[in-house]
Design a protein around this motif. Structure first.
Motif, PDB file in Angstrom:
ATOM      1  N   GLY A   4      65.952  34.758  29.691  1.00  0.00           N
ATOM      2  CA  GLY A   4      66.475  36.103  29.607  1.00  0.00           C
ATOM      3  C   GLY A   4      67.795  36.221  30.339  1.00  0.00           C
ATOM      4  O   GLY A   4      68.283  35.273  30.960  1.00  0.00           O
ATOM      5  N   HIS A   5      68.403  37.398  30.264  1.00  0.00           N
ATOM      6  CA  HIS A   5      69.683  37.629  30.940  1.00  0.00           C
ATOM      7  C   HIS A   5      69.527  37.367  32.434  1.00  0.00           C
ATOM      8  O   HIS A   5      68.562  37.788  33.067  1.00  0.00           O
ATOM      9  CB  HIS A   5      70.142  39.072  30.707  1.00  0.00           C
ATOM     10  CG  HIS A   5      71.542  39.319  31.155  1.00  0.00           C
ATOM     11  ND1 HIS A   5      72.636  39.093  30.343  1.00  0.00           N
ATOM     12  CD2 HIS A   5      72.039  39.755  32.344  1.00  0.00           C
ATOM     13  CE1 HIS A   5      73.739  39.396  31.003  1.00  0.00           C
ATOM     14  NE2 HIS A   5      73.402  39.805  32.219  1.00  0.00           N
ATOM     15  N   GLY A   6      70.506  36.637  32.992  1.00  0.00           N
ATOM     16  CA  GLY A   6      70.429  36.276  34.399  1.00  0.00           C
ATOM     17  C   GLY A   6      69.540  35.077  34.660  1.00  0.00           C
ATOM     18  O   GLY A   6      69.086  34.857  35.782  1.00  0.00           O
ATOM     19  N   PHE A   7      69.283  34.288  33.612  1.00  0.00           N
ATOM     20  CA  PHE A   7      68.430  33.097  33.702  1.00  0.00           C
ATOM     21  C   PHE A   7      67.035  33.439  34.207  1.00  0.00           C
ATOM     22  O   PHE A   7      66.464  32.758  35.040  1.00  0.00           O
ATOM     23  CB  PHE A   7      69.083  32.035  34.593  1.00  0.00           C
ATOM     24  CG  PHE A   7      68.517  30.646  34.414  1.00  0.00           C
ATOM     25  CD1 PHE A   7      68.330  30.124  33.145  1.00  0.00           C
ATOM     26  CD2 PHE A   7      68.174  29.877  35.506  1.00  0.00           C
ATOM     27  CE1 PHE A   7      67.810  28.851  32.971  1.00  0.00           C
ATOM     28  CE2 PHE A   7      67.645  28.601  35.350  1.00  0.00           C
ATOM     29  CZ  PHE A   7      67.468  28.080  34.075  1.00  0.00           C
ATOM     30  N   THR A   8      66.496  34.538  33.684  1.00  0.00           N
ATOM     31  CA  THR A   8      65.146  34.954  34.057  1.00  0.00           C
ATOM     32  C   THR A   8      64.129  34.357  33.090  1.00  0.00           C
ATOM     33  O   THR A   8      64.382  34.210  31.896  1.00  0.00           O
ATOM     34  CB  THR A   8      65.033  36.488  34.022  1.00  0.00           C
ATOM     35  OG1 THR A   8      65.420  36.968  32.718  1.00  0.00           O
ATOM     36  CG2 THR A   8      65.942  37.114  35.073  1.00  0.00           C
ATOM     37  N   SER A   9      62.966  33.995  33.630  1.00  0.00           N
ATOM     38  CA  SER A   9      61.847  33.438  32.862  1.00  0.00           C
ATOM     39  C   SER A   9      62.273  32.284  31.961  1.00  0.00           C
ATOM     40  O   SER A   9      62.006  32.286  30.748  1.00  0.00           O
ATOM     41  CB  SER A   9      61.201  34.539  32.011  1.00  0.00           C
ATOM     42  OG  SER A   9      60.796  35.630  32.791  1.00  0.00           O
ATOM     43  N   PRO A  10      62.948  31.260  32.514  1.00  0.00           N
ATOM     44  CA  PRO A  10      63.352  30.131  31.665  1.00  0.00           C
ATOM     45  C   PRO A  10      62.147  29.323  31.205  1.00  0.00           C
ATOM     46  O   PRO A  10      61.170  29.158  31.945  1.00  0.00           O
ATOM     47  CB  PRO A  10      64.251  29.305  32.586  1.00  0.00           C
ATOM     48  CG  PRO A  10      63.775  29.624  33.969  1.00  0.00           C
ATOM     49  CD  PRO A  10      63.327  31.063  33.926  1.00  0.00           C
ATOM     50  N   GLU A  11      62.199  28.829  29.980  1.00  0.00           N
ATOM     51  CA  GLU A  11      61.134  27.965  29.462  1.00  0.00           C
ATOM     52  C   GLU A  11      61.702  27.053  28.389  1.00  0.00           C
ATOM     53  O   GLU A  11      62.690  27.378  27.731  1.00  0.00           O
ATOM     54  CB  GLU A  11      59.994  28.800  28.881  1.00  0.00           C
ATOM     55  CG  GLU A  11      60.392  29.704  27.718  1.00  0.00           C
ATOM     56  CD  GLU A  11      59.202  30.402  27.092  1.00  0.00           C
ATOM     57  OE1 GLU A  11      58.143  29.771  26.986  1.00  0.00           O
ATOM     58  OE2 GLU A  11      59.348  31.591  26.730  1.00  0.00           O
ATOM     59  N   ARG A  12      61.042  25.908  28.225  1.00  0.00           N
ATOM     60  CA  ARG A  12      61.434  24.954  27.206  1.00  0.00           C
ATOM     61  C   ARG A  12      60.553  25.150  25.985  1.00  0.00           C
ATOM     62  O   ARG A  12      59.331  25.167  26.089  1.00  0.00           O
ATOM     63  CB  ARG A  12      61.331  23.518  27.715  1.00  0.00           C
ATOM     64  CG  ARG A  12      62.130  23.251  28.997  1.00  0.00           C
ATOM     65  CD  ARG A  12      62.525  21.798  29.098  1.00  0.00           C
ATOM     66  NE  ARG A  12      63.513  21.455  28.087  1.00  0.00           N
ATOM     67  CZ  ARG A  12      64.832  21.625  28.236  1.00  0.00           C
ATOM     68  NH1 ARG A  12      65.308  22.146  29.347  1.00  0.00           N
ATOM     69  NH2 ARG A  12      65.659  21.285  27.267  1.00  0.00           N
ATOM     70  N   THR A  13      61.169  25.317  24.839  1.00  0.00           N
ATOM     71  CA  THR A  13      60.448  25.574  23.602  1.00  0.00           C
ATOM     72  C   THR A  13      60.747  24.461  22.596  1.00  0.00           C
ATOM     73  O   THR A  13      61.813  23.842  22.648  1.00  0.00           O
ATOM     74  CB  THR A  13      60.837  26.932  23.004  1.00  0.00           C
ATOM     75  OG1 THR A  13      62.245  26.927  22.689  1.00  0.00           O
ATOM     76  CG2 THR A  13      60.554  28.050  24.002  1.00  0.00           C
ATOM     77  N   PRO A  14      59.819  24.192  21.663  1.00  0.00           N
ATOM     78  CA  PRO A  14      60.010  23.078  20.727  1.00  0.00           C
ATOM     79  C   PRO A  14      61.136  23.341  19.735  1.00  0.00           C
ATOM     80  O   PRO A  14      61.453  24.483  19.399  1.00  0.00           O
ATOM     81  CB  PRO A  14      58.654  22.990  20.022  1.00  0.00           C
ATOM     82  CG  PRO A  14      58.080  24.360  20.147  1.00  0.00           C
ATOM     83  CD  PRO A  14      58.546  24.883  21.459  1.00  0.00           C
ATOM     84  N   GLY A  15      61.717  22.255  19.264  1.00  0.00           N
ATOM     85  CA  GLY A  15      62.794  22.349  18.286  1.00  0.00           C
ATOM     86  C   GLY A  15      63.006  21.025  17.594  1.00  0.00           C
ATOM     87  O   GLY A  15      62.289  20.041  17.836  1.00  0.00           O
ATOM     88  N   LEU A  16      64.003  20.979  16.741  1.00  0.00           N
ATOM     89  CA  LEU A  16      64.296  19.787  15.942  1.00  0.00           C
ATOM     90  C   LEU A  16      65.745  19.373  16.150  1.00  0.00           C
ATOM     91  O   LEU A  16      66.669  20.170  15.944  1.00  0.00           O
ATOM     92  CB  LEU A  16      64.044  20.070  14.462  1.00  0.00           C
ATOM     93  CG  LEU A  16      64.286  18.895  13.502  1.00  0.00           C
ATOM     94  CD1 LEU A  16      63.237  17.814  13.717  1.00  0.00           C
ATOM     95  CD2 LEU A  16      64.298  19.373  12.055  1.00  0.00           C
ATOM     96  N   PHE A  17      65.934  18.117  16.536  1.00  0.00           N
ATOM     97  CA  PHE A  17      67.265  17.532  16.687  1.00  0.00           C
ATOM     98  C   PHE A  17      67.632  16.829  15.385  1.00  0.00           C
ATOM     99  O   PHE A  17      66.862  16.000  14.882  1.00  0.00           O
ATOM    100  CB  PHE A  17      67.269  16.534  17.850  1.00  0.00           C
ATOM    101  CG  PHE A  17      68.526  15.722  17.965  1.00  0.00           C
ATOM    102  CD1 PHE A  17      69.629  16.212  18.637  1.00  0.00           C
ATOM    103  CD2 PHE A  17      68.604  14.452  17.402  1.00  0.00           C
ATOM    104  CE1 PHE A  17      70.786  15.455  18.752  1.00  0.00           C
ATOM    105  CE2 PHE A  17      69.755  13.686  17.513  1.00  0.00           C
ATOM    106  CZ  PHE A  17      70.846  14.193  18.185  1.00  0.00           C
ATOM    107  N   ILE A  18      68.809  17.167  14.839  1.00  0.00           N
ATOM    108  CA  ILE A  18      69.253  16.572  13.583  1.00  0.00           C
ATOM    109  C   ILE A  18      70.544  15.800  13.820  1.00  0.00           C
ATOM    110  O   ILE A  18      71.551  16.382  14.247  1.00  0.00           O
ATOM    111  CB  ILE A  18      69.503  17.645  12.491  1.00  0.00           C
ATOM    112  CG1 ILE A  18      68.290  18.564  12.347  1.00  0.00           C
ATOM    113  CG2 ILE A  18      69.843  16.996  11.175  1.00  0.00           C
ATOM    114  CD1 ILE A  18      68.510  19.934  12.926  1.00  0.00           C
TER     115      ILE A  18
END
Length: 493
Positions: free
Chosen positions: A429-443
């Motif tokens: 969120g704004h101000g680097f609040t509640s950071p988390e790593r979420t899945p994705g795809l590298f192409i």
């Protein structure tokens, strides 16, 4: 010729002539009447005389001294008066300026101003050598990319800016922020290049080897008579080629923040921290380096792609209020390739999401197994994954299209790709609040472009290589590069 004869060990030596002078006429005649000795015995009894640098001709000493590192020459000047006098020869310092700092200008022009090549080396190049290279300014979450180079007879700090959104394949923009040069023989002059009234007085303080700070001493040069509003409008015309009324409402907040960065930084002392380009290895998937990437409404940002065994990491060099500079924006697991479906099924976001989440579950199980058995998760290393895709790397790409519903800043993305891998992206969120790593795809598209699909955001980021030659930016060791990454991430936190 006599000097050369003594150096080569031929002809009568100085010692022999001295002994002949001390002999009387009778001794000399007796010596001449003695029978000749064996040549081998004579060579043994009369070794070649020792020669000294002091006996060399000045022009040869100039050539020798010019080939030595400039940092060694001050000690050499303390040896004797002759060496000190020869080291005032400008030819020596002209060569050191060229070979050590790449100064290709005609340094003879300096004679008109009374500045010698020795002054350029000692008072400019050598004195400010620690600020050459790549740097990241400490500007809150925004960061930046500063390249300090020797440019002619100046040392100039260029701020590199991403292209205008969304033209990710365009070259980087750059502007000078400060310069250092010799106006007279006494000392180097630092000038701030920012503002609307031309170069003006500034200051550079080298805090330590990998950190320095700049300060403008005449901030009134940054101000315009119309105040902040006129400054902002002028900046929009210069940076974007557009007026305030032409900018869409959705970009206004970000534009104001960007303007704040490049105006307020010179009202205060600004600190820079050194960054290195990532080292490369033969088994890397592609050449690591700097890339420009799209980040939604935040525009284009600069990311550093580096390889760490079976992991590839993208570290932000520039950032935004959500994810600051220095943070790891994407992380790619090169052991887990994702085989894309045919082009029709690829258009379905649900199908792509299913494939990626299946790999995420596999990674989770492998991590649990590795923790239980005390070993790393099983998987194919990066070099094996790359070797398995040799046909694709030779130009036989796989068709690619973004799934329906995935947003992209630009529709001009490649329509073929080489391979895909599972990865995670950092969101907050704004101000680097509640950071988390979420899945994705590298192409991986080609040697100079890659992309990342953020599943949770349904967003696509396209990255294009920064094509610029950066000098003095190589890490002295892999460990030094890893330490640098930890340092800038710690600052970001």
């Amino acid at each position: 010729m006599a000097v050369c004869a003594r150096l080569c060990g031929v002809g009568p030596s100085r010692g022999c002539r001295r002994r002949q002078q001390r002999r009387g006429p009778a001794e000399t005649a007796a010596a001449d009447s003695e029978p000749d000795t064996d040549p081998e015995e004579e060579r043994i009894e009369a070794p070649p005389p020792r020669c000294s640098l002091l006996e060399l001709p000045p022009e040869l000493l100039v050539e020798i001294f010019a080939s030595l590192p400039g940092t060694d020459l001050p000690s050499l000047a303390q040896v004797c008066t002759k060496f000190r006098r020869i080291l005032h020869t400008d030819t020596i310092w002209r060569r050191r300026c060229r070979e050590e700092y790449g100064v290709c200008e005609n340094l003879r022009k300096l004679e008109i101003t009374g500045v010698s090549c020795r002054d350029v080396y000692a008072k400019l190049l050598h004195r400010y050598r620690h600020i050459l290279g790549l740097w990241q300014p400490d500007i809150g979450p925004y960061g930046g990319l500063l390249n300090v180079v020797v440019d002619g007879l100046f040392i100039i700090g260029w701020m590199y800016l991403p292209p205008h959104d969304p033209h990710v394949d365009d070259p980087m923009r750059f502007k000078p922020l400060f310069r250092v040069h010799l106006m007279e023989r006494k000392s180097a002059t630092v000038e701030c290049m920012y503002g609307h009234k031309g170069p003006h007085n500034g200051h550079i303080q080298i805090v330590k080897k990998d950190e320095f700070s700049t300060k403008c001493n005449q901030t009134d040069h940054h101000r315009m008579s119309g105040g902040r509003q006129e400054e902002f409008r002028t900046w929009l015309r210069e940076e974007w080629g557009r007026t305030l009324e032409d900018i869409f409402h959705e970009h206004m907040q970000e534009l104001i923040l960007m303007k704040f960065i490049y105006t307020s930084q010179y009202d205060n002392c600004l600190t820079y921290r050194r960054i290195y380009l990532p080292p490369s290895r033969p088994d890397d998937l592609i050449q690591p380096g700097l890339f420009k990437g799209t980040y939604g409404s935040h525009g284009l940002e600069v990311v550093m792609l580096s390889f760490h065994g079976w992991l590839a990491r993208g570290t932000k060099i520039t950032g935004d209020p959500n994810i600051p500079a220095g943070q790891q924006t994407v992380e790619i697991d090169l052991r887990h390739r994702v085989q894309l479906p045919d082009i029709e099924n690829l258009r379905s976001f649900n199908e792509l999401s299913r494939l990626v989440l299946e790999v995420r579950e596999q990674v989770r199980l492998e991590q649990q197994e590795g923790q239980l058995e005390g070993k790393e998760p099983a998987g194919r290393p990066a070099q094996e994954a790359a070797a398995a895709e040799q046909p694709a790397q030779s130009g036989q790409g796989q068709p690619f299209v973004l799934p329906v519903g995935v947003s992209s800043r630009s529709e001009d993305y490649p329509r073929t790709c080489r391979m895909c891998f599972y990865g995670t992206g950092l969101i907050a969120g704004h101000g680097f609040t509640s950071p988390e790593r979420t899945p994705g795809l590298f192409i991986l598209f080609d040697e100079d472009r890659f992309g990342f699909i953020w599943l949770e955001l349904k967003s696509f980021s396209l990255y294009s290589r920064v094509r610029a030659a950066f000098r003095n930016a190589e890490a002295p060791s892999p460990q030094a590069f890893d330490d640098m990454l930890k340092s800038i991430q710690a600052v970001a936190c």
